[in-house]
Scaffold this active site. Sequence first.
Site, PDB file in Angstrom:
ATOM      1  N   ASN A  13     -16.754  36.605   6.891  1.00  0.00           N
ATOM      2  CA  ASN A  13     -16.533  36.444   8.529  1.00  0.00           C
ATOM      3  C   ASN A  13     -17.744  36.165   8.960  1.00  0.00           C
ATOM      4  O   ASN A  13     -18.924  36.557   9.181  1.00  0.00           O
ATOM      5  CB  ASN A  13     -15.898  37.924   8.263  1.00  0.00           C
ATOM      6  CG  ASN A  13     -14.594  37.995   7.434  1.00  0.00           C
ATOM      7  OD1 ASN A  13     -14.209  37.705   6.913  1.00  0.00           O
ATOM      8  ND2 ASN A  13     -14.612  39.065   6.427  1.00  0.00           N
TER       9      ASN A  13
ATOM     10  N   GLN B 294     -16.197  40.785  10.500  1.00  0.00           N
ATOM     11  CA  GLN B 294     -17.088  40.740   9.898  1.00  0.00           C
ATOM     12  C   GLN B 294     -17.888  41.922  10.235  1.00  0.00           C
ATOM     13  O   GLN B 294     -18.201  42.788  11.453  1.00  0.00           O
ATOM     14  CB  GLN B 294     -18.670  39.792  10.694  1.00  0.00           C
ATOM     15  CG  GLN B 294     -19.590  39.789   9.326  1.00  0.00           C
ATOM     16  CD  GLN B 294     -20.854  38.359  10.428  1.00  0.00           C
ATOM     17  OE1 GLN B 294     -20.293  38.426  11.544  1.00  0.00           O
ATOM     18  NE2 GLN B 294     -22.074  38.691   9.067  1.00  0.00           N
TER      19      GLN B 294
ATOM     20  N   HIS C 134     -22.960  36.323   4.454  1.00  0.00           N
ATOM     21  CA  HIS C 134     -22.469  36.644   2.642  1.00  0.00           C
ATOM     22  C   HIS C 134     -21.386  35.707   2.932  1.00  0.00           C
ATOM     23  O   HIS C 134     -20.245  36.114   3.417  1.00  0.00           O
ATOM     24  CB  HIS C 134     -22.918  38.014   2.639  1.00  0.00           C
ATOM     25  CG  HIS C 134     -22.021  38.827   3.937  1.00  0.00           C
ATOM     26  ND1 HIS C 134     -21.050  39.145   4.702  1.00  0.00           N
ATOM     27  CD2 HIS C 134     -20.223  39.168   4.092  1.00  0.00           C
ATOM     28  CE1 HIS C 134     -20.877  39.955   5.309  1.00  0.00           C
ATOM     29  NE2 HIS C 134     -19.844  39.921   4.843  1.00  0.00           N
TER      30      HIS C 134
ATOM     31  N   HIS D 266     -17.892  35.834   0.771  1.00  0.00           N
ATOM     32  CA  HIS D 266     -17.118  36.203  -0.328  1.00  0.00           C
ATOM     33  C   HIS D 266     -16.538  35.417  -1.807  1.00  0.00           C
ATOM     34  O   HIS D 266     -15.891  34.295  -1.428  1.00  0.00           O
ATOM     35  CB  HIS D 266     -15.979  37.796   0.042  1.00  0.00           C
ATOM     36  CG  HIS D 266     -16.180  38.803   1.200  1.00  0.00           C
ATOM     37  ND1 HIS D 266     -16.332  39.696   0.871  1.00  0.00           N
ATOM     38  CD2 HIS D 266     -16.301  38.352   2.026  1.00  0.00           C
ATOM     39  CE1 HIS D 266     -16.077  39.876   2.247  1.00  0.00           C
ATOM     40  NE2 HIS D 266     -17.271  39.667   3.027  1.00  0.00           N
TER      41      HIS D 266
END
Length: 113
Positions: free
Chosen positions: A86, A93, A99, A101
Site C-alpha cells: 500500500n 498505508q 513493506h 504483504h
Amino acid sequence: MDCVFCKIVRGELPAKKLYESERIIAFEDINKVAPVHALVIPKAHYDSFIALPDTESELIVELHRAIQEVARLIGVADTGFRLVTNNGKTAGQSVFHLHFHVIGGRTLELKMG
Ligand code: 5GP
Ligand code: ZN
C-alpha cells in the site's frame, strides 16, 4: 527513528521473525487477514514503495529474492499468495516504512480496490 518497523529491526519491539538477511527481514503481521500473512521489509527506512529509488537496484533485487524465499518458507509459493504494498494514506498505508504483504493460506477474494 521513531517508526514501528525500525523498532522491530532494532529488536526494540518483538516480532515473529520468519526470515532475515543482511538488509531484509520478514515477520508475521500482528493482525493477520489470512492464515498466512507475512511482511517483508528492508531494514533501511524508506517511507513507501515510491520512496525507494531505482538507484537502489541491488536492494530491489534482494527484496524480490526475499519475497520469493519467504513465500517458499511459509508454504504458499506453490499454492498461491497475494503480494501487496500500500503506497500512501489513500491506498490504506498505515505504517510508513516500506513493506510487502505476503498473504495466503486460503482462497482469497478478488478485491482490487
Ligand atoms: P499497511 O496498512 O501500512 O499496508 O500495513 C501495515 C501492517 O503492519 C498492518 O497489516 C498491521 O497489522 C501491521 N502492523 C502494525 N504494527 C505492527 C507491529 O507492531 N508488529 C507487527 N508484526 N505488525 C504490525
Ligand atoms: Zn522505519
